[in-house]
Design an enzyme around this catalytic site. Structure first.
Site, short mmCIF file in Angstrom:
data_model
loop_
_atom_site.label_atom_id
_atom_site.label_comp_id
_atom_site.label_asym_id
_atom_site.label_seq_id
_atom_site.Cartn_x
_atom_site.Cartn_y
_atom_site.Cartn_z
N GLN A 148 3.84 -3.96 6.80
CA GLN A 148 3.34 -4.48 8.08
C GLN A 148 4.44 -4.40 9.15
O GLN A 148 4.21 -3.91 10.25
CB GLN A 148 2.89 -5.94 7.88
CG GLN A 148 2.30 -6.55 9.12
CD GLN A 148 0.93 -5.98 9.43
OE1 GLN A 148 0.06 -5.96 8.58
NE2 GLN A 148 0.73 -5.50 10.66
N ASP A 168 0.08 -15.07 13.36
CA ASP A 168 -0.59 -14.76 12.10
C ASP A 168 -1.37 -16.02 11.70
O ASP A 168 -1.16 -17.10 12.28
CB ASP A 168 0.46 -14.37 11.04
CG ASP A 168 -0.14 -13.95 9.70
OD1 ASP A 168 -1.36 -13.68 9.64
OD2 ASP A 168 0.62 -13.89 8.70
N ARG A 198 -0.62 1.30 10.39
CA ARG A 198 -0.38 1.04 8.97
C ARG A 198 -0.53 2.34 8.20
O ARG A 198 0.24 2.63 7.28
CB ARG A 198 -1.38 0.00 8.45
CG ARG A 198 -1.24 -1.41 9.03
CD ARG A 198 0.04 -2.10 8.57
NE ARG A 198 0.13 -2.14 7.12
CZ ARG A 198 -0.50 -3.02 6.34
NH1 ARG A 198 -1.26 -3.96 6.86
NH2 ARG A 198 -0.34 -2.99 5.01
N CYS A 212 -1.10 -9.30 12.75
CA CYS A 212 -1.24 -8.36 11.62
C CYS A 212 -2.69 -8.19 11.18
O CYS A 212 -3.02 -7.19 10.56
CB CYS A 212 -0.38 -8.83 10.44
SG CYS A 212 -0.75 -10.52 9.94
N HIS A 218 6.01 -8.86 3.74
CA HIS A 218 4.99 -7.82 3.97
C HIS A 218 5.69 -6.66 4.70
O HIS A 218 5.48 -6.43 5.88
CB HIS A 218 3.85 -8.41 4.81
CG HIS A 218 2.59 -7.61 4.79
ND1 HIS A 218 2.45 -6.43 4.09
CD2 HIS A 218 1.38 -7.84 5.39
CE1 HIS A 218 1.22 -5.98 4.27
NE2 HIS A 218 0.56 -6.79 5.05
N1 CP Z 1 -2.57 -6.89 7.72
C1 CP Z 1 -3.01 -6.70 6.46
O1 CP Z 1 -2.24 -6.51 5.54
O2 CP Z 1 -4.36 -6.71 6.32
P1 CP Z 1 -5.16 -6.77 4.94
O3 CP Z 1 -4.90 -8.13 4.35
O4 CP Z 1 -6.60 -6.57 5.31
O5 CP Z 1 -4.65 -5.69 4.05
N1 NVA Z 2 0.14 -14.20 6.09
C1 NVA Z 2 -1.10 -13.57 5.74
C2 NVA Z 2 -1.04 -12.12 6.05
C3 NVA Z 2 -2.28 -11.33 5.73
C4 NVA Z 2 -2.12 -9.86 6.01
C5 NVA Z 2 -1.40 -13.80 4.27
O1 NVA Z 2 -0.48 -13.71 3.46
O2 NVA Z 2 -2.55 -14.08 3.93
#
Ligand code: CP
Ligand code: NVA
Length: 307
Positions: A132, A220, A288, A260, A129
């Protein structure tokens, strides 16, 4: 570099350039300057999974830069079913100027990038990600945290966000301790990549050891999107990895708490910590927008003369 698929695509210099650009764009916007450096440009947003932050910040981000977004859910376009990933990439390349994609398999976003002639930005895959991590280290940088001397404790799953934070930490010179249950460690290849970049990384099963003396505590969800079938097994495995006031008590008194989001309150983090005075989760969330504006601006070739 055409795309942003992984933090590993960035150099240290480019990461700090993006921080400076994000700060500049943030300051201009907050000062009421409303230029449109990407007027007439479009960004396709492909989302195979739900999102609040990523969708809104990409969509609002391109609009604030004068362009527009076209939202496409994975189901709607049948990515990989109705039409192959390369065909979707080739078609979109004829109409829009960039693609941001949230996908299940990292290979999907790689496939889009390989076959698109336009920039592709990873808006979360099962492996990384990057947006992020960019926004999160930007958040610490703009607060004046000394990135090269700080230590981040990651509490919980060695997942996609963890991978990107590990790689970004290596680029900025931060050290990182990842505390996770056996079997949930970050990917061995990413660990090797971090060490090859000169990153200081430790992986432990002991959350208290990781938290002790840390400058930043990050957690997370225990069950990421796409892992719902493992929910019970994971809740059991992670039960001793909650970011609670007790765990926060082992960190430096000035320690910051990051997440996040979305948070599963009462699982990986308590309400008291998430909503408490050390938490900077809403600054991360706000940033973000500004960090991704910098990415879009850079990859779509914006000029500050027009900003
Ligand atoms: N942190 C993040 O990416 O949030 P969303 O899943 O809501 O986009
Ligand atoms: N690790 C989480 C992050 C969400 C922003 C997922 O992948 O669902």
């Amino acid at each position: 570099m055409k795309d942003l698929l992984s933090v590993g695509d960035l150099s240290r210099e480019r990461l700090f350039r993006l921080f400076t650009l994000a700060a500049d764009l943030k300051q201009r916007w907050k000062a009421g300057r409303r230029a449109a450096p990407l007027a007439g440009r479009s960004l396709a947003l492909i989302f195979e999974k739900p999102s609040l932050r990523t969708r809104v910040t990409f969509e609002v981000g391109i609009v604030q830069l004068g362009g527009r977004a076209v939202y496409l859910s994975g189901n709607e376009i049948g990515l990989g079913t109705r039409e192959t990933v390369p065909d979707v990439a080739r078609n979109l390349s004829r109409w829009v100027d960039g693609i941001a994609a949230r996908v299940f398999a990292h290979a999907t976003v790689q496939g889009l990038a390989t076959h698109a002639s336009i920039p592709v930005i990873n808006g979360l895959s099962d492996f990384e990600h990057p947006c992020q991590a960019l926004a999160d280290y930007f958040t610490l940088w703009e607060r004046g945290v000394d990135l090269a001397s700080m230590r981040m404790a990651w509490i919980g799953d060695g997942n996609n966000v963890c991978h990107s934070m590990m790689l970004a930490g290596a680029l900025v010179g931060a050290s990182m301790v990842v505390a996770c249950p056996p079997g949930y460690e970050p990917d061995a290849g990413v660990q090797a990549q971090v060490r090859a970049l000169g990153g200081r990384l430790q992986v432990t099963t002991d959350a208290r050891e990781a938290a002790t003396g840390a400058d930043v505590l990050y957690t997370d969800v225990w069950v990421s999107m796409g892992q719902e079938a493992e929910r019970e097994k994971r809740r059991e495995a992670f039960s001793r990895y909650q970011l609670s006031e007790r765990l926060l008590g082992f960190a430096k008194p000035s320690a910051l708490v990051m997440h996040c989001l979305p948070a599963h309150r009462g699982e990986e983090i308590t309400d008291a910590v998430l909503d408490g005075p050390r938490s900077i989760v809403l600054d991360q969330s706000e940033n973000r927008l500004h960090a991704q504006k910098a990415v879009i601006f850079e990859l779509l070739g914006g000029s500050l003369d027009d900003a």
